[in-house]
Structure formats: structure tokens, C-alpha cells
Design a protein around this motif. Structure first.
Motif, PDB file in Angstrom:
ATOM      1  N   ALA A   1       0.835  -1.211   0.000  1.00 52.43           N
ATOM      2  CA  ALA A   1       0.000   0.000   0.000  1.00 52.43           C
ATOM      3  C   ALA A   1       0.866   1.257   0.000  1.00 52.43           C
TER       4      ALA A   1
ATOM      5  N   THR B   1       2.644   1.607  -3.415  1.00 50.25           N
ATOM      6  CA  THR B   1       1.743   2.092  -4.471  1.00 50.25           C
ATOM      7  C   THR B   1       1.519   3.594  -4.351  1.00 50.25           C
ATOM      8  N   THR B   2       1.241   4.039  -3.107  1.00 52.43           N
ATOM      9  CA  THR B   2       0.991   5.473  -2.900  1.00 52.43           C
ATOM     10  C   THR B   2       2.214   6.306  -3.255  1.00 52.43           C
ATOM     11  N   CYS B   3       3.367   5.899  -2.780  1.00 50.96           N
ATOM     12  CA  CYS B   3       4.598   6.664  -3.038  1.00 50.96           C
ATOM     13  C   CYS B   3       4.922   6.714  -4.523  1.00 50.96           C
TER      14      CYS B   3
ATOM     15  N   GLU C   1       2.780   6.404  -7.039  1.00 48.72           N
ATOM     16  CA  GLU C   1       1.800   7.246  -7.737  1.00 48.72           C
ATOM     17  C   GLU C   1       2.087   8.732  -7.519  1.00 48.72           C
ATOM     18  N   VAL C   2       2.383   9.066  -6.250  1.00 41.01           N
ATOM     19  CA  VAL C   2       2.661  10.478  -5.960  1.00 41.01           C
ATOM     20  C   VAL C   2       3.939  10.929  -6.646  1.00 41.01           C
TER      21      VAL C   2
ATOM     22  N   THR D   1      -0.551  13.675   3.355  1.00 44.64           N
ATOM     23  CA  THR D   1      -0.285  12.312   2.911  1.00 44.64           C
ATOM     24  C   THR D   1       1.014  11.796   3.523  1.00 44.64           C
TER      25      THR D   1
ATOM     26  N   LEU E   1       1.505   8.521   5.886  1.00 44.48           N
ATOM     27  CA  LEU E   1       2.420   7.437   5.531  1.00 44.48           C
ATOM     28  C   LEU E   1       3.509   7.246   6.576  1.00 44.48           C
TER      29      LEU E   1
END
Length: 584
Positions: free
Chosen positions: A225, A228-230, A232-233, A273, A277
Motif C-alpha cells: 500500500a 503504491t501510494t509513493c 503514484e505520488v 499524505t 504514511l
């Protein structure tokens, strides 16, 4: 001349226009007609060469861009529509194509520096016409944005934010690897321990292995998770960065200006964000064997326990590293306008070269250039200040205990200090610290803490009863709020809900504090004449400087590894100096 940002009037075939119907014989408002609404003209502007309805005519009087225009009322205005000359027409820049969120039919053309807002013509007229509002027409100011310092700063901020996400991903990967590795080590210990006992333990061993696998799967799920977030950002920020560079290269100033400002807001949004995280909760596991199991194997129901230890930067701070110290000198902060011996009660670092201090005795805030080691600017206040914190790169907040207020101070581009607004707090406020847009303030008589937003709205109040009695200074980070209490002789650690989660009591008279880049806390101990470094969990401490001159306030610069402190020696002239130590 034409109103800045206004669309050019429609073109006619001659200086007057012939009317072909009863409706067209009426002289109408030209600005409204351009927006699709035909209203009767109530007056005429000789500068804009336009007929105006009653609403536009009144707005013309108060709009800062048009209030000096010459206007004619209904009896004096031309009776036919006028065609403006080509020389006075304003053509809307092709880049100004962003619709106003409040007025979708209008395009964004202006920028308000005071409110940091994009505006259309209607916004300027209705909400930003006050003379105190500094509104600029974007094409008038965007030309200087190409290769500007602001361009570089925001681009660097985009890249820095991207780097932060990459660092978080790396930290989570490293700690996940360490967590999974510790699980493997624990399983090895289980195997060794298992060899000493009989077949009865096979079932318990399987249970322990299953528990470890569940934890490992949870680690993998959490890592996926975060990853994926890192990613995408990071991808989004890379696109933004490339676009900004392209606009700068192609000299599209207007679009670059807008994209830079939008990127700046995006970066602020990313902080939330990042905060989410970085609040990961990954555990390190060790196996503790049950030494009595060999004798009680028939009655015991567990093989042992998997102990957990949170893996994050703060957990590392319990181990205070050894530091080498050296005296780097002093900075005299006395100025020719001072009436009394200085008493520096608070300080905050804007950059490694700029230190801002509060002088309680002389009732002012001083800007200290650490490179030239001199006072470069000062701001006289109307009361005695105590502590100070950095709110933004160009904004500070200072406590005024006797007025029971927090004074906000701005820093101009030429590094001049200027008083802004104040907010009232519910008592004599001393310590102050800003984190993630929130102010934490300590109050005495009675002792309590308040968490406020930038408008002074109280978000949380923490009653000091049974916790602290005389809270003088505060510092905080994502997890903790640290309070120095000279009466209790402690540094108390609270979470953001006001619960005590740690305390360090080996102090004589704790005063000023400053967080280090390692998560430890530097604390002045005025009575013992030392500065002590305590761990982030307040479990251990170590004196890093001793035999000092009654230290009062302290500030740490992680980049230069320098520690600044002031002293309070009862009217001794040592108070006129800041003392500098290198701690490596």
C-alpha cells in the motif's frame, strides 16, 4: 484606458452603430452584453469607452483599477454605442483560460498577494476592492517568473517532496526487511528451543509459525500500500516537475505562474499524505523462550511469545549518540537602541544563516545573521515577548504573556520584520511551537496547554492538573509534545490527545528546549548550568555541554551541527550574547 483584465469590447463597422429593431435602439451595458445579458445603460466610462448598467456603473466607482476613471451619468452619456479605438483594446492572453471556480463564465486574470488567491474580474470587484488588498493582473507580473528565484524554490520544493516520499518508501522497505528478518531469526530460535523438548511441542511450533506468517503477510500488505501510494505520488510530481520545466523553457510565463502556484498548494496537500504514511506501525519481533517449559511441558499451553518493538525514527532516539563539542564563539545581540541589558528568552531558526530571537527586556524581536554574527534587523513590540516559533518561511508567532496574546510577524523579501495580526489566548502564554499548521501554547496560572489553529480557534485544551505546574517552554513533532516544567523539575512528553507518554525527571531547573534532527531533545538546565540531550521517549539523558553561564533558551541547527543558547545571569552583561557550540 481599458479595465485591466477586461475582455475587449465587440467590434463595430463604424464609430456609431445603426439599430434595426426597437430593442437595438436602446443603449445597453456593453460588459454585460459580452457575457450574454443585455441590460439598459445607466452611465458611460470615457476611459473604457463603454456604456455601463447600474450595477457595473456602481462597481466602477469602487474597483481599485477603475475608481479614478471619468464617468458620465445617464443624462450626459453618449446616446449611441461607441466603438473603442484599436489602441485601447486589451486582448486576453491565450494562456488565461482557467475558469473562475466562483464565476465559471469568467476567466482567471488576477492574483491577490494578500489572500494568495486567483481571481476573475468579478472577484476583484466584489471581494478584493479594498485598498489594503494587493491585486495584480497576471500578465503584468508573470514576465518575471521565468528562471526566477520563486521558480527555482517551488521546483526544488516539488523535487524535495518527491524525495521525501521516496525516503519514506525506502524506510518502510528497510524496516519491513528488518521486521521479516527478525521473524526469521525468531523462528530459528524457536527451532533451537524446539530441539530440547519432545514431540508434544510440534503443534505449538506450528502455531508460532502461523502467527509469524500472518504478521509477515500484514507487513507485505502494508508495504504494498505504501509502495503504491509513493510511486503514484512520485509519478504525479515528476509530471508536474516536467511540465513546469517545459513551461519555463518555452517562456510561457502565465501558465508557468499558475502551475507554480498550483504546485505550491499541491505540495502543502502532500504534507498530510506524508504525515499519514510516516505514521506506520511496523514491529520488530524476537522470540523469548519459556525456560520452565521442559519441566511443565504437559501443563504449559504456549511455546513462548513474540515480543514487538516499533521500528521508526523515534524508537532509535532512545540511544543517544556520543557527541564531540567545541566552542565556536559568541554573537553580541545588543544594539544601540536597546535601553536595557538583553534577556533572550526565545529563539527560532529560519535558515542556517538567520536566527530570530525575542528580547524580553527591550520588548523587541531581533533578526540575527549568523554568518556575519550581527543583528541585521529588529522589530519593536508594544509589550514584553517570551517565546517564538516559525509558522512559515516568511511568518513567525510570538507569545506576549502580559497581554495574553500571540503576535504574528511577517518577514518581507528584503528581510524586514513587520507586525501582523494577533490572536487572544486564555491566559498568560509563554512557550509556543508550530507544527503542521497548529500552534501549541503553554499557559501559566493556571497551568495548561492549548492547541490552536492559525486563526486563534482553540482546538484542544490540556489541563495541567496532576501533569505539570509551571510549563515554560514547548517543542513538538508528529508524535509528541514536550513540556519543560521548572517547578516539577521535569520534561513531560504528551501525545496530541493530552495523554502523558513519558517523563524525564533528572533535571534541576529545565527551561528552553530544541528538537534535534535525530528526534532527541536539547534542554537547558538553568540551575545545573548544563544543556542535556534526552531521548525522544524521555527514557534516558546525557549532558552534552556543562559549566555554562545559566542557559535559558536554546536552538539547534541540524545542517551546521551548531547549538545556540542564551543565558540569564541576573543583569550580567553575559546576557547580551548568544553562545555557539559545534556538536558533531
Amino acid at each position: 484606458m481599458t479595465v485591466p483584465g477586461k475582455k475587449a469590447s465587440k467590434q463595430f463597422s463604424s464609430s456609431t452603430t445603426s439599430m434595426s429593431s426597437d430593442e437595438d435602439l436602446q443603449v445597453y451595458c456593453q460588459p454585460c452584453d459580452e457575457e450574454g445579458t443585455r441590460l439598459p445603460a445607466h452611465g458611460y466610462c470615457t476611459d473604457c469607452k463603454e456604456h455601463l448598467c447600474m450595477i457595473c456603473f456602481k462597481a466602477h466607482k469602487i474597483n481599485k483599477f477603475t475608481k479614478k476613471h471619468t464617468r458620465l451619468d445617464a443624462t450626459s452619456m453618449p446616446k449611441v454605442l461607441q466603438q473603442p479605438s484599436t489602441s485601447i483594446q486589451t486582448v486576453l492572453s491565450d494562456d488565461l483560460t482557467m475558469p473562475c471556480p466562483k464565476h465559471p463564465k469568467e476567466m482567471i486574470k488576477f492574483y491577490c498577494n494578500d489572500h494568495t488567491e486567483f481571481l476573475c474580474s468579478v472577484c476583484v470587484t466584489l471581494e478584493h476592492q479594498a485598498t489594503s488588498c494587493k491585486v495584480n493582473y497576471i500578465p503584468d507580473i508573470s514576465g518575471d517568473i521565468i528562471d526566477s528565484k520563486e521558480y527555482q524554490v517551488i521546483l526544488n520544493a516539488v523535487n524535495t517532496t518527491s524525495d521525501k516520499f521516496q525516503q519514506i518508501l525506502k524506510d518502510v522497505k528497510d524496516m519491513t526487511h528488518k521486521s521479516n528478518s527478525s521473524l526469521k531469526d525468531a523462528l530459528v530460535d524457536i527451532k533451537k528451543f524446539r530441539q530440547e523438548i519432545n514431540q508434544r511441542l510440534d503443534e505449538l511450533e506450528r502455531q508460532a509459525e502461523d502467527a509469524a506468517k500472518v504478521i509477515e503477510q500484514e507487513n507485505k500488505k502494508h508495504l504494498k500500500a505504501v509502495e503504491t501510494t509513493c510511486e503514484e505520488v512520485t509519478k504525479s510530481l515528476k509530471i508536474s516537475s516536467d511540465k513546469i520545466k517545459q513551461l519555463n523553457t518555452t517562456k510561457q510565463a502565465d501558465k508557468l505562474f499558475i502551475d507554480l502556484k498550483l504546485s505550491q498548494e499541491t505540495i502543502k496537500d502532500m504534507d498530510e499524505t506524508l504525515l499519514k504514511l510516516s505514521s506506520f506501525d511496523i514491529k520488530e519481533h524476537n522470540f523469548q523462550s519459556n525456560d520452565v517449559i521442559l519441566n511443565l511441558i504437559k501443563t504449559e499451553k504456549s511455546l513462548g511469545t513474540l515480543t514487538q518493538k516499533t521500528l521508526n525514527k523515534e524508537s532509535q532516539s532512545a540511544q543517544i549518540k556520543s557527541r564531540q563539542s567545541s566552542h565556536e564563539g559568541e554573537i553580541c545581540v545588543e544594539t544601540s537602541k536597546d535601553n536595557y541589558i538583553c534577556y533572550i528568552t526565545g529563539m527560532t531558526l529560519l535558515t542556517p544563516d538567520l536566527l530570530i530571537i525575542t528580547d524580553y527586556n527591550n520588548e523587541d524581536v531581533k533578526m540575527v545573521d549568523t554568518s556575519s554574527q550581527s543583528v541585521s534587523n529588529k522589530l519593536q513590540l508594544d509589550d514584553k515577548p517570551w517565546d517564538i516559533t516559525t509558522v512559515a518561511s516568511t511568518e513567525l508567532a510570538v507569545t506576549l504573556p502580559h497581554k495574553q496574546t500571540v503576535q504574528f510577524i511577517s518577514i518581507s523579501s528584503n528581510k524586514q520584520l513587520k507586525m501582523k495580526h494577533t490572536v487572544k489566548v486564555g491566559g498568560k502564554c509563554y512557550g509556543i511551537n508550530c507544527y503542521q499548521g497548529k500552534l501549541v501554547v503553554s499557559l501559566r496560572f493556571p497551568a495548561k496547554l492549548q492547541i490552536l489553529d492559525m486563526n486563534g480557534t482553540i482546538l484542544t485544551t490540556m489541563d495541567g492538573k496532576n501533569i505539570f505546574k509551571d510549563p515554560w517552554y514547548i517543542t513538538c513533532n508528529r508524535i509528541s509534545i514536550y513540556v519543560s516544567d521548572c517547578h516539577m523539575k521535569t520534561v513531560t512528553r504528551l501525545n496530541w490527545q493530552g495523554e502523558v507518554i513519558g517523563s524525564y525527571s533528572a533535571m534541576g531547573y529545565p527551561t528552553g528546549m530544541s528538537l534535534s534532527d535525530d528526534g532527541t531533545v536539547f534542554v537547558c538546565d538553568w540551575r545545573r548550568n548544563v544543556i542535556e540531550e534526552i531521548s525522544g521517549d524521555c527514557s534516558t539523558g546525557k549532558v552534552v555541554l556543562q559549566d555554562l553561564k545559566t542557559p535559558r533558551a536554546v536552538c539547534w541547527c541540524g545542517k551546521t551541527k551548531k547549538l545556540y543558547y542564551s543565558c540569564y545571569a541576573f543583569d550580567n552583561k553575559n546576557q547580551n550574547f548568544l553562545y555557539i557550540y559545534n556538536l558533531s
